[in-house]
Design an enzyme around this catalytic site. Structure first.
Site, PDB file in Angstrom:
ATOM      1  N   ASP A   1       1.204  -1.281   0.220  1.00 49.50           N
ATOM      2  CA  ASP A   1      -0.170  -0.307   0.028  1.00 49.50           C
ATOM      3  C   ASP A   1       0.908   1.496   0.116  1.00 49.50           C
ATOM      4  OD1 ASP A   1      -3.254   0.965   1.084  1.00 49.50           O
ATOM      5  OD2 ASP A   1      -1.241   2.101   0.854  1.00 49.50           O
TER       6      ASP A   1
ATOM      7  N   GLU B   1      29.254   8.265   8.805  1.00 46.09           N
ATOM      8  CA  GLU B   1      29.366   7.178   9.424  1.00 46.09           C
ATOM      9  C   GLU B   1      29.204   6.098   7.507  1.00 46.09           C
ATOM     10  OE1 GLU B   1      24.913   7.045  10.957  1.00 46.09           O
ATOM     11  OE2 GLU B   1      25.833   4.892  10.618  1.00 46.09           O
TER      12      GLU B   1
ATOM     13  N   CYS C   1      24.731   8.458  13.527  1.00 44.62           N
ATOM     14  CA  CYS C   1      23.988   9.134  12.524  1.00 44.62           C
ATOM     15  C   CYS C   1      24.141  11.267  14.126  1.00 44.62           C
ATOM     16  CB  CYS C   1      22.565   9.851  12.634  1.00 44.62           C
ATOM     17  SG  CYS C   1      22.192   8.401  11.637  1.00 44.62           S
TER      18      CYS C   1
ATOM     19  N   THR D   1      14.165   4.011   3.927  1.00 42.29           N
ATOM     20  CA  THR D   1      14.560   5.211   4.243  1.00 42.29           C
ATOM     21  C   THR D   1      15.341   5.907   4.309  1.00 42.29           C
ATOM     22  OG1 THR D   1      15.628   3.925   5.847  1.00 42.29           O
ATOM     23  CG2 THR D   1      13.283   4.882   6.764  1.00 42.29           C
TER      24      THR D   1
ATOM     25  N   SER E   1      15.653   0.584  17.572  1.00 39.76           N
ATOM     26  CA  SER E   1      16.112   1.042  17.688  1.00 39.76           C
ATOM     27  C   SER E   1      14.758   2.661  17.451  1.00 39.76           C
ATOM     28  CB  SER E   1      16.939   1.623  15.670  1.00 39.76           C
ATOM     29  OG  SER E   1      15.472   1.544  14.906  1.00 39.76           O
TER      30      SER E   1
ATOM     31  N   HIS F   1      16.768  14.716  15.261  1.00 33.74           N
ATOM     32  CA  HIS F   1      17.106  13.521  14.042  1.00 33.74           C
ATOM     33  C   HIS F   1      15.982  13.063  13.679  1.00 33.74           C
ATOM     34  CE1 HIS F   1      19.555  10.962  11.635  1.00 33.74           C
ATOM     35  NE2 HIS F   1      18.863  10.445  12.539  1.00 33.74           N
TER      36      HIS F   1
ATOM     37  N   LYS G   1       7.096  10.705  16.244  1.00 38.92           N
ATOM     38  CA  LYS G   1       7.189  10.012  17.415  1.00 38.92           C
ATOM     39  C   LYS G   1       7.964  10.740  18.636  1.00 38.92           C
ATOM     40  CE  LYS G   1       7.848   5.612  14.803  1.00 38.92           C
ATOM     41  NZ  LYS G   1       6.308   5.119  14.835  1.00 38.92           N
TER      42      LYS G   1
ATOM     43  N   ASN H   1      17.176   9.601   4.908  1.00 45.30           N
ATOM     44  CA  ASN H   1      18.086   9.633   5.468  1.00 45.30           C
ATOM     45  C   ASN H   1      19.487  10.144   4.935  1.00 45.30           C
ATOM     46  OD1 ASN H   1      19.202   9.406   8.319  1.00 45.30           O
ATOM     47  ND2 ASN H   1      19.055   7.444   8.564  1.00 45.30           N
TER      48      ASN H   1
HETATM   49  N1  CAA Z   1      -1.397   3.287   5.926  1.00 44.21           N
HETATM   50  C1  CAA Z   1      -0.652   4.572   6.439  1.00 44.21           C
HETATM   51  N2  CAA Z   1       0.616   3.788   7.739  1.00 44.21           N
HETATM   52  C2  CAA Z   1       0.522   2.772   7.558  1.00 44.21           C
HETATM   53  C3  CAA Z   1       0.560   1.497   6.525  1.00 44.21           C
HETATM   54  C4  CAA Z   1      -1.144   2.002   5.715  1.00 44.21           C
HETATM   55  N3  CAA Z   1      -0.589   1.143   4.434  1.00 44.21           N
HETATM   56  N4  CAA Z   1       0.948   1.023   6.418  1.00 44.21           N
HETATM   57  C5  CAA Z   1       1.331   0.219   7.794  1.00 44.21           C
HETATM   58  N5  CAA Z   1       1.959   2.287   8.598  1.00 44.21           N
HETATM   59  C6  CAA Z   1       2.171   3.019   9.914  1.00 44.21           C
HETATM   60  C7  CAA Z   1       2.389   1.535  10.371  1.00 44.21           C
HETATM   61  O1  CAA Z   1       1.574   1.835  11.217  1.00 44.21           O
HETATM   62  C8  CAA Z   1       3.511   2.605  11.369  1.00 44.21           C
HETATM   63  O2  CAA Z   1       2.763   3.852  11.713  1.00 44.21           O
HETATM   64  P1  CAA Z   1       3.876   3.252  13.182  1.00 44.21           P
HETATM   65  O3  CAA Z   1       5.174   3.861  13.581  1.00 44.21           O
HETATM   66  O4  CAA Z   1       2.683   5.290  14.038  1.00 44.21           O
HETATM   67  O5  CAA Z   1       2.846   2.753  13.882  1.00 44.21           O
HETATM   68  C9  CAA Z   1       4.220   3.018   9.781  1.00 44.21           C
HETATM   69  O6  CAA Z   1       3.727   2.494   8.412  1.00 44.21           O
HETATM   70  C10 CAA Z   1       5.379   1.673   9.331  1.00 44.21           C
HETATM   71  O7  CAA Z   1       5.194   0.425   9.665  1.00 44.21           O
HETATM   72  P2  CAA Z   1       6.190  -0.632  10.242  1.00 44.21           P
HETATM   73  O8  CAA Z   1       6.099  -0.551  11.591  1.00 44.21           O
HETATM   74  O9  CAA Z   1       4.974  -1.949   9.524  1.00 44.21           O
HETATM   75  O10 CAA Z   1       6.977  -0.873   9.278  1.00 44.21           O
HETATM   76  P3  CAA Z   1       8.289  -1.781   8.953  1.00 44.21           P
HETATM   77  O11 CAA Z   1       8.745  -2.602  10.747  1.00 44.21           O
HETATM   78  O12 CAA Z   1       8.462  -2.104   8.111  1.00 44.21           O
HETATM   79  O13 CAA Z   1       9.635  -0.523   9.442  1.00 44.21           O
HETATM   80  C11 CAA Z   1      11.300   0.575  10.341  1.00 44.21           C
HETATM   81  C12 CAA Z   1       9.658   0.307   9.893  1.00 44.21           C
HETATM   82  C13 CAA Z   1      11.211  -0.360  11.651  1.00 44.21           C
HETATM   83  C14 CAA Z   1      11.275   1.875  11.263  1.00 44.21           C
HETATM   84  C15 CAA Z   1      12.534   0.605   9.357  1.00 44.21           C
HETATM   85  O14 CAA Z   1      11.932   1.422   8.078  1.00 44.21           O
HETATM   86  C16 CAA Z   1      13.457   0.179   9.637  1.00 44.21           C
HETATM   87  O15 CAA Z   1      14.302  -0.419  10.225  1.00 44.21           O
HETATM   88  N6  CAA Z   1      14.200   1.950   8.859  1.00 44.21           N
HETATM   89  C17 CAA Z   1      16.036   1.650   9.539  1.00 44.21           C
HETATM   90  C18 CAA Z   1      16.063   2.060  11.302  1.00 44.21           C
HETATM   91  C19 CAA Z   1      15.387   3.022  11.541  1.00 44.21           C
HETATM   92  O16 CAA Z   1      14.936   3.866  10.415  1.00 44.21           O
HETATM   93  N7  CAA Z   1      15.235   3.400  12.772  1.00 44.21           N
HETATM   94  C20 CAA Z   1      14.737   4.831  13.039  1.00 44.21           C
HETATM   95  C21 CAA Z   1      15.422   4.717  14.925  1.00 44.21           C
HETATM   96  S1  CAA Z   1      17.459   4.855  14.988  1.00 44.21           S
HETATM   97  C22 CAA Z   1      17.626   6.249  13.928  1.00 44.21           C
HETATM   98  O17 CAA Z   1      17.347   7.103  13.918  1.00 44.21           O
HETATM   99  C23 CAA Z   1      19.716   6.402  13.278  1.00 44.21           C
HETATM  100  C24 CAA Z   1      19.294   6.363  12.059  1.00 44.21           C
HETATM  101  O18 CAA Z   1      18.832   7.003  11.641  1.00 44.21           O
HETATM  102  C25 CAA Z   1      19.135   4.735  11.107  1.00 44.21           C
END
Ligand code: CAA
Length: 388
Positions: free
Chosen positions: A30, A80, A112, A153, A202, A234, A243, A276
């Site tokens: 989606d 990094e 970061c 990302t 994370s 960040h 969040k 990012n």
């Molecule tokens: N319409 C609207 N929203 C939707 C949707 C839809 N059809 N389908 C899913 N969503 C929403 C979910 O509800 C969720 O929202 P919430 O977080 O508010 O609950 C959001 O979209 C993301 O969905 P998921 O949690 O299912 O996503 P995911 O598990 O596939 O992956 C992630 C998300 C874990 C961030 C992943 O992208 C990831 O691993 N990213 C890299 C790590 C990262 O960026 N971490 C952030 C903190 S660490 C940091 O900041 C350092 C850095 O720079 C890396």
């Protein structure tokens, strides 16, 4: 001396992007998951002749006056996704831009977060010797496994900032709140070109670090949130700021009553279009806020939260200088973002994932538009070129 802070700021991102509209089709999901749930629209994609050094040099070039070239006392390069285990990426930039030889050059790493360590140490150097100017550069390429949750990302970009006394843009406050903890939420062993990540962990550690850094900031005599007008977090993806805002509001209680999501919305514009940029992300967000906020921010207070997995968090504040708008590069940044080219899925994959190993000698055809680019690798040496 009337304070120390950011005197000038310039950002750079590659000419090419991959649309998340195309990525959702490729992933068969989606569209709103990436566009709303993650909050990203495009990811910047570096062509093979761009790396963290060329992006950094391209970010620095617009702010380099002859005076700065001759007087900069320290160059701090935060990354990094560095290109050498020994030599600082800053020395390549030093050479490309002809900086004076009587300055120190060093590379900082802590995911970061490291540019913030650079800014704080730069500010202390300038507080000790107010005539000095320090160049803080952050440059990164965010790359995850193909098809992984992190792929949406990804991004690439650099930011360059001059730290000085009597800054024209932003005066840093001396108090900051810190939090460090040894945790494996995101990391990249030396042999890998893509990050390892425990995504949910994370996010949890990011939010815990924010609450802890905020508490430390307040314990040390930092301002109540009621005195803060704008926030800049960040942003690994823009939804993370939502969040973070919720977590900070909860930690600050009634002090946050005057703030709503509009206090960080302008800081998300560049990140949503670039993706990012790891160490550069917070400061590209700050630049977005300064460049794009319709209100005059002169005299207003910004709260900033820096996070680097592993993990270190820092909350600090700064006051915007009254005439800051005269010294922004908002039009140049807008032109750069507006003139980018959309990549098809094949080229995106070829550039991001299937590029030949950089361990072998090769010549790079010119694809980038920057003033500086990676021209070749010869005998394990990276050869950079300046556009004529
Ligand atoms: N319409 C609207 N929203 C939707 C949707 C839809 N059809 N389908 C899913 N969503 C929403 C979910 O509800 C969720 O929202 P919430 O977080 O508010 O609950 C959001 O979209 C993301 O969905 P998921 O949690 O299912 O996503 P995911 O598990 O596939 O992956 C992630 C998300 C874990 C961030 C992943 O992208 C990831 O691993 N990213 C890299 C790590 C990262 O960026 N971490 C952030 C903190 S660490 C940091 O900041 C350092 C850095 O720079 C890396």
């Amino acid at each position: 001396m009337t304070g120390v802070g950011i005197d000038d700021i310039s950002i750079y991102t590659p000419e090419y992007y991959y649309s998340l509209h195309d990525l959702v089709i490729a992933h068969g999901i989606d569209p709103n998951k990436y566009l709303v749930g993650i909050g990203q629209e495009r990811m910047a994609v570096p062509p093979p002749d761009e790396d963290v050094v060329s992006m950094a040099a391209n970010a620095v070039a617009p702010l380099l006056t002859r005076q700065l070239r001759d007087t900069v006392s320290t160059v701090i390069f935060a990354t990094e996704s560095g290109i050498d285990q020994s030599k600082s990426a800053g020395l390549f930039v030093h050479g490309l831009l002809g900086l004076n030889p009587h300055c120190r050059v060093v590379e900082f790493k802590q995911a970061c977060y490291s540019a913030t360590a650079g800014i704080q140490l730069a500010a202390d150097l300038v507080r000790q010797r107010p005539m000095e100017k320090v160049l803080v550069i952050a440059s990164d390429i965010a790359r995850y496994e193909r098809g992984s949750e992190g792929e949406c990302t990804q991004g690439a970009g650099a930011v360059a900032m001059v730290i000085s006394a009597n800054p024209r843009l932003l005066e840093l406050h001396p108090v900051s709140g810190l939090y460090s903890v040894d945790v494996m939420d995101f990391w990249r062993p030396n042999h890998r070109s893509t990050a390892c990540v425990d995504g949910k962990l994370s996010i949890d550690v990011y939010l815990r670090s924010l609450a802890e850094a905020w508490a430390d900031y307040r314990r040390k005599g930092g301002l109540p949130l009621g005195a803060v007008d704008k926030l800049c977090f960040h942003q690994p993806f823009t939804r993370m700021a939502k969040k973070a805002f919720a977590a900070l509001s909860e930690a600050a209680g009634s002090e946050a009553a005057h703030l709503d999501e509009s206090c960080y919305a302008d800081s998300q514009i560049y990140g949503r279009a670039i993706g990012n940029t790891y160490s550069a992300s917070l400061y590209i967000g700050l630049c977005s806020l300064l460049d794009r906020c319709g209100e005059d921010l002169g005299g207003r207070t910004i709260g900033l939260f820096s996070y680097g997995s592993g993990a270190v968090g820092e909350f600090f504040t700064a006051t915007v200088k009254p005439q800051y708008r005269r010294h922004l590069r908002a039009e140049a940044h807008r032109a750069m973002l507006d003139s980018r080219r959309r990549l098809d899925g094949r080229t995106y994959a070829a550039w991001f994932y299937d590029a030949p190993s950089q361990a072998e000698d090769r010549v790079f055809p010119q694809e980038s538009r920057g003033r500086f680019r990676l021209a070749a690798i010869e005998g394990q040496r990276r050869i950079y070129a300046a556009a004529s």
